[in-house]
Design a protein around this motif. Structure first.
Motif, PDB file in Angstrom:
ATOM      1  N   ALA A 241       0.807  -1.225   0.000  1.00  0.00           N
ATOM      2  CA  ALA A 241       0.000   0.000   0.000  1.00  0.00           C
ATOM      3  C   ALA A 241       0.835   1.267   0.000  1.00  0.00           C
ATOM      4  O   ALA A 241       0.341   2.325  -0.395  1.00  0.00           O
ATOM      5  CB  ALA A 241      -0.927   0.007   1.215  1.00  0.00           C
ATOM      6  N   GLY A 242       2.099   1.194   0.450  1.00  0.00           N
ATOM      7  CA  GLY A 242       2.859   2.426   0.612  1.00  0.00           C
ATOM      8  C   GLY A 242       4.288   2.397   0.136  1.00  0.00           C
ATOM      9  O   GLY A 242       4.996   3.405   0.230  1.00  0.00           O
ATOM     10  N   GLY A 243       4.763   1.259  -0.398  1.00  0.00           N
ATOM     11  CA  GLY A 243       6.139   1.197  -0.869  1.00  0.00           C
ATOM     12  C   GLY A 243       6.341   2.043  -2.116  1.00  0.00           C
ATOM     13  O   GLY A 243       5.514   2.039  -3.020  1.00  0.00           O
ATOM     14  N   ALA A 244       7.456   2.751  -2.172  1.00  0.00           N
ATOM     15  CA  ALA A 244       7.709   3.660  -3.296  1.00  0.00           C
ATOM     16  C   ALA A 244       8.496   3.004  -4.418  1.00  0.00           C
ATOM     17  O   ALA A 244       8.696   3.615  -5.469  1.00  0.00           O
ATOM     18  CB  ALA A 244       8.463   4.894  -2.794  1.00  0.00           C
ATOM     19  N   GLU A 245       8.963   1.757  -4.248  1.00  0.00           N
ATOM     20  CA  GLU A 245       9.828   1.139  -5.245  1.00  0.00           C
ATOM     21  C   GLU A 245       9.067   0.777  -6.519  1.00  0.00           C
ATOM     22  O   GLU A 245       7.868   0.498  -6.487  1.00  0.00           O
ATOM     23  CB  GLU A 245      10.483  -0.124  -4.667  1.00  0.00           C
ATOM     24  CG  GLU A 245       9.567  -1.333  -4.525  1.00  0.00           C
ATOM     25  CD  GLU A 245       8.831  -1.389  -3.214  1.00  0.00           C
ATOM     26  OE1 GLU A 245       8.236  -2.437  -2.918  1.00  0.00           O
ATOM     27  OE2 GLU A 245       8.852  -0.372  -2.471  1.00  0.00           O
ATOM     28  N   PRO A 246       9.739   0.777  -7.674  1.00  0.00           N
ATOM     29  CA  PRO A 246       9.119   0.266  -8.903  1.00  0.00           C
ATOM     30  C   PRO A 246       8.780  -1.210  -8.721  1.00  0.00           C
ATOM     31  O   PRO A 246       9.603  -1.988  -8.227  1.00  0.00           O
ATOM     32  CB  PRO A 246      10.214   0.453  -9.963  1.00  0.00           C
ATOM     33  CG  PRO A 246      11.156   1.464  -9.370  1.00  0.00           C
ATOM     34  CD  PRO A 246      11.112   1.265  -7.894  1.00  0.00           C
ATOM     35  N   THR A 247       7.573  -1.587  -9.108  1.00  0.00           N
ATOM     36  CA  THR A 247       7.160  -2.964  -8.865  1.00  0.00           C
ATOM     37  C   THR A 247       5.903  -3.280  -9.633  1.00  0.00           C
ATOM     38  O   THR A 247       5.261  -2.387 -10.213  1.00  0.00           O
ATOM     39  CB  THR A 247       6.930  -3.207  -7.359  1.00  0.00           C
ATOM     40  OG1 THR A 247       6.730  -4.605  -7.124  1.00  0.00           O
ATOM     41  CG2 THR A 247       5.711  -2.428  -6.854  1.00  0.00           C
TER      42      THR A 247
END
Length: 576
Positions: A241-247
């Protein structure tokens, strides 16, 4: 369409001698999920964040770096009848370091190495009696005083229940079944004392992050999670919900599929699922329920949301939902509290408040006599969010629409486990016995037709591929129908042999299918059917069809193949 608490010592005196079997890990990766299994009661690889180049923990899609699990572990809670003591034996607990042999909360130890089998004839582990494309079987117990092969004492040895667990897990490579792994726990009381009021559950630390692209570590890695529960599917799930990494935006889930229990007093064998409440109550047994629980890794002020501190606390989490409906003056007040609770779980990861640990438990089972067994089956299921949510704005979204593929994949896990049990009631009802053996068979999935027997003949600049009609007699194991539809013929491109996989990028050369129905193009087989079947010297196969590739470069390597396909079945979610 598919293609090819303290127990009396005397009560445990008769336990078998302890096998000296080392700890092992084994990996499911035949489909599009990578899931690490162990023979010590826990699942996953807790150091995957620090060592992402090793084996996956619960990765989907395979080789993407998108992980969905820190660690999961089997919990079994029961009351020892001879003493009245309550104990919970666990394969994993809330621990920042993950598994450590002999540590408190890691109370299962190996009694068998892994056995690997496959139903795929081309697999090096092919076995005619295999259940799935990738079967992993092992066993462990809570009866060890020392970690096998060491002098390391097992924590809380005096609290053992006397349990042996046979763990069987299954995975598939078909496109509609490649997103889940099913795990069955067959739990046997090997002590001399009966156990009462038993609960079985999976503790889980579901964490959805891309370990290849994130720079977060420590609590920042774990606190971005959004969580939820699908009541009708008995499924706890998580998302990033909050990770900023490209994925890739995905879901990871644990769903309870069902189990079996034979009541020692009546001899009745029952399918353990909440929808079977009436059958349990008619037999004088407590109705089973599935209880989802979560608690914070740290920082909670509410005791119900803090990590459980002892066996009584763990057992209470397995047996009692949160919020508990009995604590509210009206049903509306309870529904409001439940909605607020799920909002907290869903949205905490947006602000770094999502470091929740979970438990999905089933029970109670009334009793487990010495020598008696029960089973509980769960599935680890993954899914993408739809294409429109594959962006940063789609990460925190959790709606019925965003869960469409997740629900579909859970449905396939349920169908696979259900097998002939189409109405999911645990009974072999009229019309369900597809193979006519009088037994309710589970772990059945739609299968493609059998591969035809193929022969290739070479000439200058030309290859002719011949095949027989054996695929046309294939019967689907789920529907029981002869559903063969046609053949597709493939050929590799020039130079593809340099990759070592000449058919990996093969192109479709032609397709021929049955006429007179609503499937395919209704081309018929006249263009490839031989006037009379052909045989070759030393080969008695009756080849009924032939297709010739012209204009090939002599001296170059080509790959050709013939696959048989079926008509699909809308009733089980396979389009035509």
């Amino acid at each position: 369409m598919i293609r090819a608490l303290s127990l009396c010592l005397f009560a445990l005196a008769a336990l078998p001698a302890q096998a000296q079997v080392p700890f092992e890990e084994a990996l499911h990766n035949v489909g599009n999920v990578g899931l690490t299994m162990t023979n010590a009661g826990f699942i996953g690889r807790s150091n995957v964040r620090n060592s992402p180049t090793g084996a996956p923990s619960f990765e989907y899609p395979l080789n993407s770096g998108v992980e969905h699990l820190f660690e999961a572990g089997l919990w079994i809670g029961a009351v020892q009848r001879s003493t009245g003591r309550l104990t919970v034996r666990s394969g994993a607990i809330s621990s920042s370091g993950g598994y450590r042999a002999g540590a408190g909360g890691y109370e299962m130890n190996p009694i068998a190495p892994f056995t690997r089998r496959s139903s795929l004839p081309q697999s090096p582990f092919f076995f005619p009696g295999a259940t799935s494309h990738e079967d992993l079987t092992t066993a462990y117990a809570d009866t060890f005083r020392l970690v096998p092969g060491t002098q390391t004492p097992v924590a809380d040895f005096g609290e053992r229940l006397g349990l042996k667990v046979e763990q069987k897990s299954y995975a598939y490579s078909f496109p509609f079944a490649e997103t889940f792994v099913i795990v069955t726990f067959d739990i046997t009381n090997v002590s001399e004392s009966a156990l009462d009021s038993i609960y079985v559950g999976l503790y889980h630390d579901l964490v959805v992050r891309n370990v290849n692209t994130t720079t977060d570590a420590g609590s920042a890695f774990f606190n971005k999670g959004g969580l939820g529960y699908l009541d009708s599917l008995y499924t706890s799930y998580a998302f990033n919900a909050g990770g900023a990494e490209p994925t890739i935006n995905t879901y990871g889930a644990i769903t309870y599929l069902g189990g079996t229990y034979t009541d020692a007093q009546t001899g009745n064998e029952l399918f353990v699922i909440p929808s079977n409440r009436d059958r349990f109550e008619a037999a004088g047994l407590p109705a089973p329920g599935v209880t989802p629980r979560w608690w914070l890794f740290s920082g909670a002020t509410d005791p119900d949301l803090s990590r459980p501190q002892d066996d009584l606390d763990r057992y209470t989490r397995m047996a009692t939902p949160f919020p508990d409906s009995t604590g509210f003056p009206t049903q509306q007040a309870y529904r409001d509290a439940l909605a607020n609770w799920y909002t907290t779980l869903r949205e905490g990861g947006r602000t770094g408040q999502g470091n929740w640990l979970g438990m999905t438990a089933v029970g109670p089972y009334r009793s487990l006599e010495p020598g008696q067994s029960l089973t509980a089956t769960f599935a680890f299921v993954a899914a993408r969010k739809p294409d429109g949510l594959q962006n940063d704005a789609g990460k925190p979204v959790d709606t019925e629409q965003s869960r469409t593929l997740l629900v579909d994949n859970i449905g396939w896990a349920r169908r696979t486990f259900g097998g002939e049990d189409r109405n999911y009631n645990g009974e072999l009802d009229a019309g369900e016995d597809v193979n006519g053996n009088g037994v309710l068979d589970r772990f059945l999935i739609p299968e493609p037709p059998n591969a035809p027997n193929v022969r290739v003949e070479l000439d200058a600049g030309q290859v002719t591929v011949y095949w027989d009609r054996s695929a046309e007699a294939s019967r689907d194991p789920v529907t029981g129908e002869l559903d063969f539809e046609g053949y597709s013929i493939y050929r590799s491109v020039l130079g593809a042999d340099r990759t070592g996989d000449p058919l990996g990028d093969a192109i479709l050369a032609a397709t021929f299918d049955k006429p007179g129905n609503t499937s395919g193009f209704n081309t018929g087989f006249d263009a490839v059917a031989l006037p009379t079947p052909r045989t070759f010297e030393g080969d008695t196969t009756q080849y009924a069809y032939a297709y010739t590739f012209d204009g090939l470069n002599s001296g170059w390597q080509y790959g050709v193949s013939v696959t048989a396909f079926d008509s699909g079945d809308e009733r089980v979610g396979l389009p035509q």
